[in-house]
Design a protein around this motif. Structure first.
Motif, PDB file in Angstrom:
ATOM      1  N   UNK A 271      -5.923   4.720  -3.889  1.00 11.77           N
ATOM      2  CA  UNK A 271      -5.626   6.128  -4.169  1.00 11.77           C
ATOM      3  C   UNK A 271      -4.114   6.356  -4.209  1.00 11.77           C
ATOM      4  N   UNK A 272      -3.390   5.780  -3.244  1.00  7.57           N
ATOM      5  CA  UNK A 272      -1.940   5.953  -3.205  1.00  7.57           C
ATOM      6  C   UNK A 272      -1.300   5.477  -4.511  1.00  7.57           C
ATOM      7  N   UNK A 273      -1.662   4.258  -4.903  1.00  9.68           N
ATOM      8  CA  UNK A 273      -1.032   3.673  -6.082  1.00  9.68           C
ATOM      9  C   UNK A 273      -1.406   4.421  -7.358  1.00  9.68           C
ATOM     10  N   UNK A 287       7.286  12.351  -3.257  1.00  8.24           N
ATOM     11  CA  UNK A 287       8.051  12.376  -2.012  1.00  8.24           C
ATOM     12  C   UNK A 287       7.784  11.135  -1.183  1.00  8.24           C
ATOM     13  N   UNK A 288       7.925  11.257   0.137  1.00  4.00           N
ATOM     14  CA  UNK A 288       7.812  10.063   0.972  1.00  4.00           C
ATOM     15  C   UNK A 288       6.363   9.742   1.343  1.00  4.00           C
ATOM     16  N   UNK A 293       0.378  10.798   2.541  1.00  6.78           N
ATOM     17  CA  UNK A 293      -0.798  10.690   3.404  1.00  6.78           C
ATOM     18  C   UNK A 293      -1.398  12.057   3.700  1.00  6.78           C
ATOM     19  N   UNK A 294      -0.543  13.040   3.969  1.00  6.10           N
ATOM     20  CA  UNK A 294      -1.048  14.399   4.205  1.00  6.10           C
ATOM     21  C   UNK A 294      -1.824  14.910   2.986  1.00  6.10           C
ATOM     22  N   UNK A 295      -1.287  14.643   1.806  1.00  9.88           N
ATOM     23  CA  UNK A 295      -1.964  15.086   0.587  1.00  9.88           C
ATOM     24  C   UNK A 295      -3.310  14.400   0.429  1.00  9.88           C
ATOM     25  N   UNK A 296      -3.354  13.088   0.598  1.00  4.90           N
ATOM     26  CA  UNK A 296      -4.614  12.363   0.411  1.00  4.90           C
ATOM     27  C   UNK A 296      -5.672  12.807   1.421  1.00  4.90           C
TER      28      UNK A 296
END
Length: 347
Positions: A271-273, A287-288, A293-296
């Protein structure tokens, strides 16, 4: 300029033969020259290699008007370049600002405009492995995503068909100092490079010397790590584009979107990538890593609809089925359950 040859000339020449599309033979090159050690070494090396690669060279210098002596240094650099038979253009910042980001944007804007006028496809800077290792350490401290650790790459698009090229990333700052000594190149020092108010200067003068003392050659190895990450990113991007093909959709308003349930069913690392790749294609940064992580955490379908403000006046929005990019001013704020106060979901 007299012909001279050194091991550093040989290394750069062999690199350019191996990577022929970096600075193609015969292409006009626009060199960004601050007058400092690295940019003067770049000028000396490429000027000496012209007889083998046949580039027409054009120099550019930007006077930020930050220092009283800047005008005199610009005039001295111009006189030196003319004495070497190198054409140079000097631009002065009409409305100077004091932050590095604004200065960088002005420089690259001026370079892009001049490159377009001259018909140059390559704007060349003197960034070295030392600069890249500093960038890696800064990005690590900021909690950057892996892509940020490989951000100082040998080439990137500056605008349209114009590329920004950094051919000295295989050399260190000690190498450029050696070249300046060997070629008797003048150097115009910028006192701001020692100003501890700038975070990069503290990395350069306080952090990297400690790492070099503990592990000699650390700067070069950190730069090589960034290069390996960049190469891995290129290969990974091809696979991500294939995966995104199966996730892409559109909203009722024909906006590009991702299918929410298939996306959130993937492993978190994927998901991150994928999200980074999808937004990067639209020139948007998340952003960082902590913000990501907060968004996911908010995207699983059971969390309901939501919104996350991004850069460039955009926001990421989602409903039961889709995740899409929208202009923030067109959207209504959604309550953020990350904070007890229920404020807008801004990272």
């Amino acid at each position: 300029m007299a012909e001279r040859w050194s091991d550093l000339h040989r290394r750069l020449h062999q690199q350019l033969l191996h990577q022929r599309d970096l600075l193609p033979e015969g292409d006009p090159l626009l060199l960004a020259v601050s007058g400092g050690q690295d940019s003067m070494a770049l000028t000396g090396l490429l000027s000496d290699l012209r007889r083998l690669h046949h580039w027409p060279l054009q120099l550019w210098h930007g006077n930020h008007r930050w220092r009283p002596e800047a005008e005199q240094q610009a005039q001295e650099l111009q006189s030196w370049a003319q004495g070497q038979g190198l054409p140079i253009q000097i631009d002065c910042w009409a409305q100077p600002q004091t932050d590095e980001a604004s200065a960088r944007a002005w420089r690259y804007g001026q370079l892009q405009t001049l490159a377009q006028t001259l018909g140059c496809r390559r704007v060349v800077t003197g960034h070295t492995a030392s600069d890249r290792s500093e960038t890696v350490l800064l990005q690590l401290a900021r909690g950057s995503h892996r892509r940020g650790l490989s951000s100082l790459r040998p080439r990137r698009t500056l605008g349209g068909s114009i590329e920004l090229v950094r051919p000295l990333l295989g050399l260190t700052r000690s190498d450029t100092a050696q070249i300046c000594r060997q070629l008797a190149l003048p150097i115009w020092l910028d006192p701001s490079n020692s100003d501890p108010r700038f975070s990069r200067n503290r990395i350069r003068h306080e952090v990297l010397p400690v790492l070099e003392e503990l592990h000699p050659g650390a700067s070069g190895r950190i730069s090589q790590l960034s290069e390996r990450l960049a190469q891995e990113e290129e290969g990974c991007d091809q696979l991500l584009d294939l995966a995104l093909t199966n996730l892409k959709s559109t909203t009722a308003q024909a906006q590009p979107a991702l299918q929410r349930r298939p996306f959130t069913a993937l492993a978190r690392s994927n998901q991150r990538q994928l999200l980074n790749r999808w937004l990067a294609a639209q020139d948007i940064s998340l952003g960082n890593a902590e913000q990501l992580e907060h968004l996911l955490n908010r995207l699983p379908p059971h969390r309901g609809p939501g919104q996350w403000d991004l850069s460039r006046g955009c926001s990421l929005q989602w409903n039961r089925d889709l995740i899409w990019l929208a202009h923030s001013q067109r959207s209504q704020p959604v309550q953020n359950d990350l904070n007890q106060g229920g404020s807008s979901a801004t990272p």
